[in-house]
Design an enzyme around this catalytic site. Structure first.
Site, PDB file in Angstrom:
ATOM      1  N   HIS A  63      10.180 -24.076 -21.997  1.00 10.31           N
ATOM      2  CA  HIS A  63       9.372 -23.140 -21.211  1.00 10.31           C
ATOM      3  C   HIS A  63       8.290 -22.507 -22.087  1.00 10.31           C
ATOM      4  CE1 HIS A  63      11.351 -22.811 -17.227  1.00 10.31           C
ATOM      5  NE2 HIS A  63      12.294 -23.439 -17.895  1.00 10.31           N
ATOM      6  N   SER A  80       3.820 -23.962 -13.940  1.00 10.60           N
ATOM      7  CA  SER A  80       3.789 -22.750 -14.768  1.00 10.60           C
ATOM      8  C   SER A  80       2.469 -22.005 -14.609  1.00 10.60           C
ATOM      9  CB  SER A  80       4.033 -23.095 -16.237  1.00 10.60           C
ATOM     10  OG  SER A  80       5.363 -23.496 -16.440  1.00 10.60           O
ATOM     11  N   GLN A  84       2.385 -18.179 -13.336  1.00 10.61           N
ATOM     12  CA  GLN A  84       1.856 -17.101 -14.165  1.00 10.61           C
ATOM     13  C   GLN A  84       0.616 -16.468 -13.532  1.00 10.61           C
ATOM     14  OE1 GLN A  84       1.732 -17.373 -18.405  1.00 10.61           O
ATOM     15  NE2 GLN A  84       3.493 -18.759 -18.509  1.00 10.61           N
ATOM     16  N   PHE A 115      10.936 -15.919 -23.705  1.00 13.22           N
ATOM     17  CA  PHE A 115      11.351 -15.069 -22.587  1.00 13.22           C
ATOM     18  C   PHE A 115      11.075 -15.817 -21.289  1.00 13.22           C
ATOM     19  CE2 PHE A 115      10.246 -11.827 -19.380  1.00 13.22           C
ATOM     20  CZ  PHE A 115      11.418 -11.093 -19.380  1.00 13.22           C
ATOM     21  N   ILE A 116      12.098 -15.916 -20.452  1.00 16.25           N
ATOM     22  CA  ILE A 116      11.966 -16.646 -19.192  1.00 16.25           C
ATOM     23  C   ILE A 116      12.346 -15.725 -18.042  1.00 16.25           C
ATOM     24  CG2 ILE A 116      12.775 -18.621 -17.845  1.00 16.25           C
ATOM     25  CD1 ILE A 116      13.518 -19.905 -20.613  1.00 16.25           C
ATOM     26  N   VAL A 119       8.791 -15.380 -12.041  1.00 15.78           N
ATOM     27  CA  VAL A 119       7.754 -14.376 -11.828  1.00 15.78           C
ATOM     28  C   VAL A 119       7.320 -14.224 -10.372  1.00 15.78           C
ATOM     29  CG1 VAL A 119       6.871 -14.588 -14.183  1.00 15.78           C
ATOM     30  CG2 VAL A 119       5.846 -15.959 -12.359  1.00 15.78           C
TER      31      VAL A 119
END
Length: 166
Positions: A63, A80, A84, A115-116, A119
């Site tokens: 990730h 991703s 984001q 850090f995952i 979102v």
């Protein structure tokens, strides 16, 4: 029934850069029709949960950092990038970006993986708050939290890919 090649091609990236999960799910006979987000997720998550700790760590390490160098250089996967961007991480002020960069570095140094967090539905302040809280976790607790977030991200991705039944 979908072929192994088609299944892996379509779902191999659901768990970030980890096609082995889709391959194993198919090979184990976990994939049955019709393909639904819940069904494919159950098949993939079962493989992820039974993968070795080192393999799961590899998935976590695949990730990207949130608002990190890959995002800046445009090298994120399409999923991703959309995730984001949807959370506003592509529109950080210089001070916010500096704080994310600092937290990313500290987090990776402490835990050995980025850090995952899923979102979707979160804003940059929500993410920053979770980041600042979770960096205080112990290793085992954060590994469990991060793997749960990976599964949540996978389900969100599958939900956008698959209709109720196919």
């Amino acid at each position: 029934m979908v072929s192994r090649e088609d299944f892996v091609s379509r779902f191999g990236g659901v768990f970030e850069h980890s096609p082995f999960i889709a391959e194993r799910a198919y090979d184990a006979g976990h994939v049955t029709g019709p393909l639904t987000a819940a069904g494919v997720h159950a098949a993939l998550a079962a493989v992820f949960r039974t993968a070795s700790p080192q393999e799961r760590l590899g998935v976590l390490r695949a990730h990207p950092d949130l608002a990190g160098r890959l995002a800046i250089s445009g090298e994120l996967t399409e999923d991703s990038r959309k995730e984001q961007s949807g959370a506003g991480l592509d529109r950080l002020s210089p001070a916010e970006h500096a704080r994310f960069t600092e937290l990313n570095s500290s987090y990776v140094e402490k835990f050995g993986f980025p850090f995952i967090i899923a979102v979707k539905g979160l804003g940059k302040d929500d993410i920053l708050s979770a980041f600042e809280t979770r960096i205080g976790n112990v290793q085992d607790e954060e590994f469990a939290t991060a793997t749960a977030q990976v599964e949540k991200i996978a389900l969100l991705r599958l939900t956008s890919m698959l209709p109720e039944a196919e």
